[in-house]
Each structure stands twice: as structure tokens, then as C-alpha cells.
Write a protein that holds these residues in place. Structure first.
Motif, PDB file in Angstrom:
ATOM      1  N   LYS A   8       0.882  -1.035  -0.183  1.00  0.00           N
ATOM      2  CA  LYS A   8      -0.337  -0.373  -0.045  1.00  0.00           C
ATOM      3  C   LYS A   8       0.408   1.581   0.509  1.00  0.00           C
ATOM      4  CE  LYS A   8      -4.094  -2.368   2.892  1.00  0.00           C
ATOM      5  NZ  LYS A   8      -4.479  -1.985   1.073  1.00  0.00           N
ATOM      6  N   GLU A   9       1.467   1.066   0.263  1.00  0.00           N
ATOM      7  CA  GLU A   9       2.706   2.323   0.424  1.00  0.00           C
ATOM      8  C   GLU A   9       3.438   2.774  -1.322  1.00  0.00           C
ATOM      9  OE1 GLU A   9       4.738   3.167   2.901  1.00  0.00           O
ATOM     10  OE2 GLU A   9       4.510   2.456   3.990  1.00  0.00           O
ATOM     11  N   THR A  10       3.686   4.610  -1.135  1.00  0.00           N
ATOM     12  CA  THR A  10       3.622   4.615  -3.181  1.00  0.00           C
ATOM     13  C   THR A  10       5.305   4.201  -3.635  1.00  0.00           C
ATOM     14  OG1 THR A  10       5.159   6.996  -1.548  1.00  0.00           O
ATOM     15  CG2 THR A  10       2.408   6.904  -1.908  1.00  0.00           C
ATOM     16  N   ALA A  11       5.217   4.801  -4.687  1.00  0.00           N
ATOM     17  CA  ALA A  11       6.813   4.142  -4.587  1.00  0.00           C
ATOM     18  C   ALA A  11       8.104   4.890  -4.748  1.00  0.00           C
ATOM     19  CB  ALA A  11       5.956   3.761  -6.218  1.00  0.00           C
ATOM     20  N   CYS A  12       7.460   5.908  -4.240  1.00  0.00           N
ATOM     21  CA  CYS A  12       8.240   7.557  -3.765  1.00  0.00           C
ATOM     22  C   CYS A  12       8.312   6.872  -2.262  1.00  0.00           C
ATOM     23  CB  CYS A  12       7.870   8.426  -3.836  1.00  0.00           C
ATOM     24  SG  CYS A  12       7.557   9.745  -5.645  1.00  0.00           S
ATOM     25  N   ALA A  13       7.347   6.158  -1.954  1.00  0.00           N
ATOM     26  CA  ALA A  13       8.013   6.315  -0.232  1.00  0.00           C
ATOM     27  C   ALA A  13       9.230   4.602  -0.439  1.00  0.00           C
ATOM     28  CB  ALA A  13       6.956   5.859   0.308  1.00  0.00           C
ATOM     29  N   GLN A 214       6.383   5.068 -25.775  1.00  0.00           N
ATOM     30  CA  GLN A 214       5.923   4.488 -24.545  1.00  0.00           C
ATOM     31  C   GLN A 214       6.657   5.506 -22.926  1.00  0.00           C
ATOM     32  OE1 GLN A 214       6.881   1.150 -24.899  1.00  0.00           O
ATOM     33  NE2 GLN A 214       6.667   1.860 -26.978  1.00  0.00           N
ATOM     34  N   GLY A 215       6.188   4.690 -21.722  1.00  0.00           N
ATOM     35  CA  GLY A 215       5.094   5.737 -21.365  1.00  0.00           C
ATOM     36  C   GLY A 215       5.032   5.692 -19.441  1.00  0.00           C
ATOM     37  N   PRO A 216       4.571   6.193 -18.625  1.00  0.00           N
ATOM     38  CA  PRO A 216       5.237   5.145 -17.267  1.00  0.00           C
ATOM     39  C   PRO A 216       3.054   5.723 -17.249  1.00  0.00           C
ATOM     40  CG  PRO A 216       5.167   7.818 -17.092  1.00  0.00           C
ATOM     41  CD  PRO A 216       4.633   7.519 -19.054  1.00  0.00           C
ATOM     42  N   MET A 217       3.172   4.048 -15.800  1.00  0.00           N
ATOM     43  CA  MET A 217       1.637   4.320 -15.385  1.00  0.00           C
ATOM     44  C   MET A 217       2.054   3.718 -14.143  1.00  0.00           C
ATOM     45  SD  MET A 217      -0.119   1.491 -17.817  1.00  0.00           S
ATOM     46  CE  MET A 217      -1.707   2.147 -17.494  1.00  0.00           C
ATOM     47  N   ALA A 218       1.257   4.786 -13.199  1.00  0.00           N
ATOM     48  CA  ALA A 218       1.139   4.494 -11.133  1.00  0.00           C
ATOM     49  C   ALA A 218       0.042   4.492 -10.762  1.00  0.00           C
ATOM     50  CB  ALA A 218       2.667   5.732 -11.029  1.00  0.00           C
ATOM     51  N   ARG A 219       0.100   4.658  -9.739  1.00  0.00           N
ATOM     52  CA  ARG A 219      -1.702   5.024  -8.892  1.00  0.00           C
ATOM     53  C   ARG A 219      -1.382   6.787  -8.481  1.00  0.00           C
ATOM     54  NH1 ARG A 219       0.293   1.127  -3.536  1.00  0.00           N
ATOM     55  NH2 ARG A 219       0.694  -0.965  -5.715  1.00  0.00           N
ATOM     56  N   ASN A 220      -0.426   7.313  -8.538  1.00  0.00           N
ATOM     57  CA  ASN A 220      -0.442   9.019  -7.981  1.00  0.00           C
ATOM     58  C   ASN A 220       0.868   9.336  -8.996  1.00  0.00           C
ATOM     59  OD1 ASN A 220       2.374   9.616  -6.836  1.00  0.00           O
ATOM     60  ND2 ASN A 220       1.058   7.850  -5.224  1.00  0.00           N
ATOM     61  N   VAL A 221       0.402  10.276  -8.837  1.00  0.00           N
ATOM     62  CA  VAL A 221       1.375  11.860 -10.158  1.00  0.00           C
ATOM     63  C   VAL A 221       2.454  11.835  -9.611  1.00  0.00           C
ATOM     64  CG1 VAL A 221       1.610  14.415 -10.828  1.00  0.00           C
ATOM     65  CG2 VAL A 221      -0.758  13.448 -10.714  1.00  0.00           C
ATOM     66  N   GLU A 222       2.917  12.276  -8.236  1.00  0.00           N
ATOM     67  CA  GLU A 222       4.152  11.684  -8.315  1.00  0.00           C
ATOM     68  C   GLU A 222       5.239  10.489  -7.982  1.00  0.00           C
ATOM     69  OE1 GLU A 222       4.355  14.497  -4.188  1.00  0.00           O
ATOM     70  OE2 GLU A 222       4.451  12.643  -3.659  1.00  0.00           O
ATOM     71  N   ASP A 223       4.725   9.639  -8.292  1.00  0.00           N
ATOM     72  CA  ASP A 223       4.980   8.388  -8.625  1.00  0.00           C
ATOM     73  C   ASP A 223       5.314   8.208 -10.305  1.00  0.00           C
ATOM     74  OD1 ASP A 223       5.195   7.127  -6.088  1.00  0.00           O
ATOM     75  OD2 ASP A 223       3.595   5.848  -5.888  1.00  0.00           O
ATOM     76  N   LEU A 224       4.515   8.480 -10.722  1.00  0.00           N
ATOM     77  CA  LEU A 224       4.342   8.752 -12.194  1.00  0.00           C
ATOM     78  C   LEU A 224       5.293   9.824 -13.022  1.00  0.00           C
ATOM     79  CD1 LEU A 224       2.502   8.150 -14.315  1.00  0.00           C
ATOM     80  CD2 LEU A 224       1.522  10.616 -14.558  1.00  0.00           C
ATOM     81  N   ALA A 225       5.787  10.571 -12.120  1.00  0.00           N
ATOM     82  CA  ALA A 225       6.914  11.330 -12.828  1.00  0.00           C
ATOM     83  C   ALA A 225       8.087  10.553 -12.012  1.00  0.00           C
ATOM     84  CB  ALA A 225       6.572  12.457 -12.126  1.00  0.00           C
ATOM     85  N   LEU A 226       8.123  10.040 -11.277  1.00  0.00           N
ATOM     86  CA  LEU A 226       9.501   9.722 -11.211  1.00  0.00           C
ATOM     87  C   LEU A 226       9.938   8.246 -12.248  1.00  0.00           C
ATOM     88  CD1 LEU A 226      11.433   8.158  -9.106  1.00  0.00           C
ATOM     89  CD2 LEU A 226       9.992   6.776  -8.135  1.00  0.00           C
ATOM     90  N   LEU A 227       8.607   7.829 -12.622  1.00  0.00           N
ATOM     91  CA  LEU A 227       9.005   6.119 -12.925  1.00  0.00           C
ATOM     92  C   LEU A 227       9.449   7.044 -14.563  1.00  0.00           C
ATOM     93  CD1 LEU A 227       9.683   3.301 -14.302  1.00  0.00           C
ATOM     94  CD2 LEU A 227       6.679   3.509 -14.588  1.00  0.00           C
ATOM     95  N   THR A 247      15.562  20.127 -14.801  1.00  0.00           N
ATOM     96  CA  THR A 247      15.251  19.260 -14.277  1.00  0.00           C
ATOM     97  C   THR A 247      14.150  18.162 -14.015  1.00  0.00           C
ATOM     98  OG1 THR A 247      14.613  22.470 -13.484  1.00  0.00           O
ATOM     99  CG2 THR A 247      12.721  20.322 -12.256  1.00  0.00           C
ATOM    100  N   SER A 248      13.970  17.793 -12.871  1.00  0.00           N
ATOM    101  CA  SER A 248      13.978  16.788 -12.588  1.00  0.00           C
ATOM    102  C   SER A 248      11.498  17.048 -13.036  1.00  0.00           C
ATOM    103  CB  SER A 248      14.062  15.528 -11.664  1.00  0.00           C
ATOM    104  OG  SER A 248      12.889  16.390 -10.564  1.00  0.00           O
ATOM    105  N   PHE A 249      11.002  15.618 -13.892  1.00  0.00           N
ATOM    106  CA  PHE A 249       9.963  15.601 -13.177  1.00  0.00           C
ATOM    107  C   PHE A 249       9.187  15.674 -11.748  1.00  0.00           C
ATOM    108  CE2 PHE A 249      10.892  13.513 -17.998  1.00  0.00           C
ATOM    109  CZ  PHE A 249      10.269  15.312 -18.420  1.00  0.00           C
ATOM    110  N   LEU A 250       9.889  14.917 -11.177  1.00  0.00           N
ATOM    111  CA  LEU A 250       9.032  14.684  -9.962  1.00  0.00           C
ATOM    112  C   LEU A 250       8.996  16.309  -9.478  1.00  0.00           C
ATOM    113  CD1 LEU A 250       8.071  12.426  -7.134  1.00  0.00           C
ATOM    114  CD2 LEU A 250      10.612  12.384  -7.072  1.00  0.00           C
TER     115      LEU A 250
END
Length: 473
Positions: A8-13, A214-227, A247-250
């Protein structure tokens, strides 16, 4: 026993925990293996697993200091089954390739692994990614975790269902006519179609193919930006690829930058839309007004979208799959045969007209962004439909001419060359997710991610996934 709470944790966490040494890549693989055994039988998101390869890679990665393990630091990521992973079954959802194990990975996979991703599974896709319902003769249907009688959409349906059901923290997808955005909408997660060239990939069939990205998928916007950060960057093997931004997308997603002027369109002027989907997306778009943004109903002129996309998509199938039609016709599904044959019938005059239409459509859309920071619309014109329906045949009283026309609201944006994401924005009365399509001018992913994160904070839908797969109501 690995901590299942990590699901249940976010990818960033989780990446922060990896970098701090609080959890190891091997522990995360144990978590996923347990979770997949518990829930994936109900949704069929990840039909091919490669945990032995993943553990070997994780052990190699762990020999490096934590600071040198890349942006993802050992986070496991599944790859869509259209994309080659060395030593792993890669079927493209086709009986023709049901036993194919490539020797070399796609540039995209190599980039992700260089950035600390650990590949542990292939996500399900329709045959060759054709169609927006994920089923094939090799692995069968992928089901929607919100209601397992419903479609997860496609063609990145396996990736979206894995994220929604907690068998992935991040996932790779691809998008030609909405294949990242439709599944994100149906499964209540976030999917981004980036600008052309943003994510380098191995060239196939033609150097300048650019309908699909090609692109990213995630459960929230921050995680998406990280990928997206982990996927991005130029590569000599992909002549269209772009360098990573300074500047990073995150960082962009976290910037808090707010759009000042927003356009919302319930239908982009080209398609019927289910009334409930219109209502949910309109309510979400209007919430930008709480930030002081001007929200107006408007859209660029996209009148050529259906004719133009039909021709260019058919041409893409012809150049990439005609050889299979000649040699393996009996193993192709009817929709793929139709796509290829439509392409082989094209004349040079039709191609000339379609390319000119795309240039005009893209130019008008770019001009539209002189007046607006973001354009919002439904990501999909209907809520998740029964999984046994191959496609949407009609909507709000209009019958469609073919099996892709119902995707006009997303493929029009493909033609315009805009980055576009689907953001969870609410639910139908029956509790099924609805996605809001958000787009910005070409190469403005940073602005798009910032706006999406601001709206995500307002809507309060973040955190509704992962869920245990739910039986039909």
C-alpha cells in the motif's frame, strides 16, 4: 515474512526506504510474489513472471552502495508484453510468438535497469496491442480489479490492473490510440502518454514511427513523474529521442505551479460521451476554479481526427505486420487482419491527405495553447464495460463504424502530438472509476504534471488503490 503492508506504500516512499536501507530489493520481490499469488488469479494482470531473473539482478544491484543503484534503487517494475526483455517470454499477446524468448532487451528496458528497476513480470496486452480491451489467445482476459466482470481496457490493461490490485508500485505501458490513458481511466490509476521522443525505445519497422510512444503508469502523479524520470533521455538507437530536462519531472510535479487558464471539453467536438462520464469529469475540471484559475468550455478544432487516425494507424499496421499477414494469417485475430488489410489498400493520395490533416490539426492545437495552459476532457467515453465485449459498439445512442472509433477522444490527442495523462477524478454511481484526460502543449510534461498534482490534491482520490479485486456487484 516480508511486510505485506509495503503493497500500500507509494513508489516514492518505497524508493526512499530502499535508499535508506530500510528494505531491500529482495524483500520487495518477496512481497510481490506473495501478493501476486493472492490476487492475480482474479484479474490476470501479470501472466508471465520472472522472479529468478529478478533476484539475480537484485543481488547484483545490492553489491553497489545504495547511492549508486539509480533513481529507482532496486524497485521492481513490470514490462508490457509488447516489449522485449532479454531471457523472458515475450509473446506480444499473439499465438505466433507464444514461445518467443528474446536474447536482447529493448532500449527502454535497458534504460530502466540502468536506473535501478528490477524487472519481475510481463503485463498482459491484447494481440499486438490492437484494441482497447486486454485479451488474447495466449493468456486470456485481464479483468478490472474494481469489478472483475468488467474490462481493464487496453492495451496496457495488465499494467493498470496490476497497479490497482497491488502487484506493482510502478508499471511500463505504451500508447498509440489511448493505450496508456484508457486503462488508467478504467482502473483508477494514472497513465501518461509523453511527447514524441521523450522515452527512447528500440526502433522497429520504420525509424520515424511516432503514433505509438512508451510511457509510465502509477497510482499517483508523483510516482508517475518518478518513473518518467527513470525512462527519459536520449539514446543513439532512437533518432527521435529527446535529452532529459535539466529539472526532474518529479521536482516539476512537486513544484505547486498552478495553471491560470483551463479549457474543458466534454467531447472535444468529435465524439459521443456517456452522460455520467461527462458529469464526473466536468465537476473535476471545475475544481480548478478553487485555485483561482479560469475554467472555460473550449477545445481546438479536431474535425479531421477520425479520418486521419484511421489512415495513419492502418499504414502503421501495414508496415509493421504485413509480413505476418502473408505468412501467419490463420493465427491473427480478426481485428488485426482488418487493420493490416486496411493499410495495404491505402493509396499514396490517402497518405498525403492524412499527413496534411495531421499537420493542420497539430498546428491548430498548438495555437490553442496560446490561450490555455491545459486542456481537460474525459479520458474514456464510457465507464468500464463488460469484459466479454471486444469493444464499445455504441455510446449515447451513436453506433460506431469500426472497433476503434470509440477511442476518438484519445487518438485525436495522439495526432496533435501532445503529452496527455489520465487522472482518477471520481466514480460512477455504481462505484467504477472515471479518468480525466489532461493535456498540455508538446514537450510540456513538467507543466502537465504540476497541474495534475495540484488537481489530484484537491480531488482527494489519491490513495484509493491498491484494492483487493472485487467480484461483480
Amino acid at each position: 515474512m516480508a511486510d505485506q503492508g509495503l503493497v500500500k506504500e507509494t513508489a516514492c516512499a518505497v524508493v526512499d526506504k530502499l535508499k535508506a536501507g530500510d528494505v531491500s530489493p529482495l524483500e520487495l520481490l518477496d512481497v510481490l510474489e506473495t501478493r501476486i499469488a493472492a490476487v492475480d488469479g482474479k484479474v490476470n494482470a501479470l501472466p508471465t513472471l520472472c522472479f529468478d531473473r529478478a533476484r539475480t539482478h537484485a543481488k547484483t544491484l545490492m553489491q553497489k552502495p545504495a547511492a549508486e543503484r539509480g533513481l529507482l534503487a532496486g524497485l521492481p517494475v513490470p514490462i508490457k508484453d509488447l516489449t522485449n526483455v532479454a531471457g523472458v517470454l515475450t509473446t506480444q499477446g499473439s499465438p505466433i510468438f507464444k514461445d518467443t524468448v528474446p536474447a536482447k532487451s529493448d532500449i527502454l528496458v535497458e534504460r530502466l535497469e540502468d536506473n535501478g528497476a528490477v524487472i519481475y513480470a510481463k503485463s498482459n496486452t491484447p494481440e499486438f496491442g490492437a484494441g482497447a480491451n486486454t485479451f488474447n489467445e495466449v493468456f486470456g482476459f485481464t479483468r478490472n480489479p474494481w469489478d472483475t466482470s468488467r474490462s481493464a481496457a487496453g492495451s496496457s490493461g495488465g499494467a493498470a490492473a496490476a497497479l490497482a490490485s497491488g502487484t506493482a508500485w510502478l508499471a511500463h505501458g505504451s500508447d498509440m490510440g489511448g493505450s496508456l490513458r484508457n486503462p488508467a481511466s478504467f482502473c483508477g490509476i494514472v497513465g501518461l502518454r509523453p511527447s514524441i521522443g521523450r522515452v527512447a525505445h528500440t526502433v522497429a519497422a520504420a525509424v520515424d514511427r511516432n503514433l505509438g510512444v512508451q510511457g509510465p503508469m502509477a497510482r499517483n502523479v508523483e510516482d508517475l513523474a518518478l518513473l518518467l524520470d527513470a525512462m527519459s533521455g536520449e539514446h543513439p538507437g532512437d533518432p527521435l529521442s529527446l535529452p532529459s530536462p535539466a529539472t526532474s519531472f518529479l521536482s516539476a510535479a512537486r513544484s505547486g505551479n498552478k495553471p491560470k487558464r483551463i479549457a474543458y471539453s466534454p467531447d472535444l467536438g468529435i465524439t459521443p460521451v456517456d452522460p455520467e462520464v461527462k458529469a464526473v469529469t466536468r465537476r473535476a475540471a471545475e475544481r480548478f476554479a478553487e485555485l483561482g484559475a479560469i475554467v472555460e468550455e473550449a477545445h481546438p478544432d479536431l474535425r479531421e481526427a477520425h479520418e486521419c487516425f484511421h489512415v495513419l494507424r492502418a499504414f502503421d499496421f501495414a508496415i509493421s505486420k504485413a509480413q505476418l499477414l502473408r505468412t501467419k494469417r490463420d493465427l491473427l485475430k480478426p481485428e488485426v487482419i482488418w487493420n493490416i488489410e486496411e493499410g495495404l489498400k491505402l493509396t499514396v493520395e490517402q497518405l498525403e491527405r492524412a499527413e496534411a490533416q495531421r499537420v493542420a490539426l497539430a498546428a491548430r492545437t498548438l495555437e490553442f495553447f496560446d490561450s490555455y495552459d491545459l486542456l481537460l476532457a474525459p479520458a474514456t467515453i464510457v465507464p468500464p464495460f463488460p469484459v466479454e465485449n471486444r469493444y464499445v459498439a455504441e455510446c449515447d445512442g451513436k453506433k460506431f463504424d469500426n472497433y476503434v472509433e470509440w477511442l476518438g477522444i484519445v487518438y485525436a490527442i495522439t495526432l496533435a502530438c501532445c503529452p496527455a495523462l489520465s487522472l482518477p477524478c471520481g466514480f460512477t454511481a455504481s462505484g467504477l472509476p472515471v479518468g480525466l484526460q489532461m493535456l498540455a502543449k508538446p514537450r510540456a510534461e513538467a507543466q502537465l504534471l504540476a497541474g495534475a498534482k495540484v488537481l489530484e490534491d484537491i480531488l482527494g482520490v489519491r490513495g484509493t488503490t491498491p484494492i483487493d479485486p472485487r467480484p461483480p456487484r
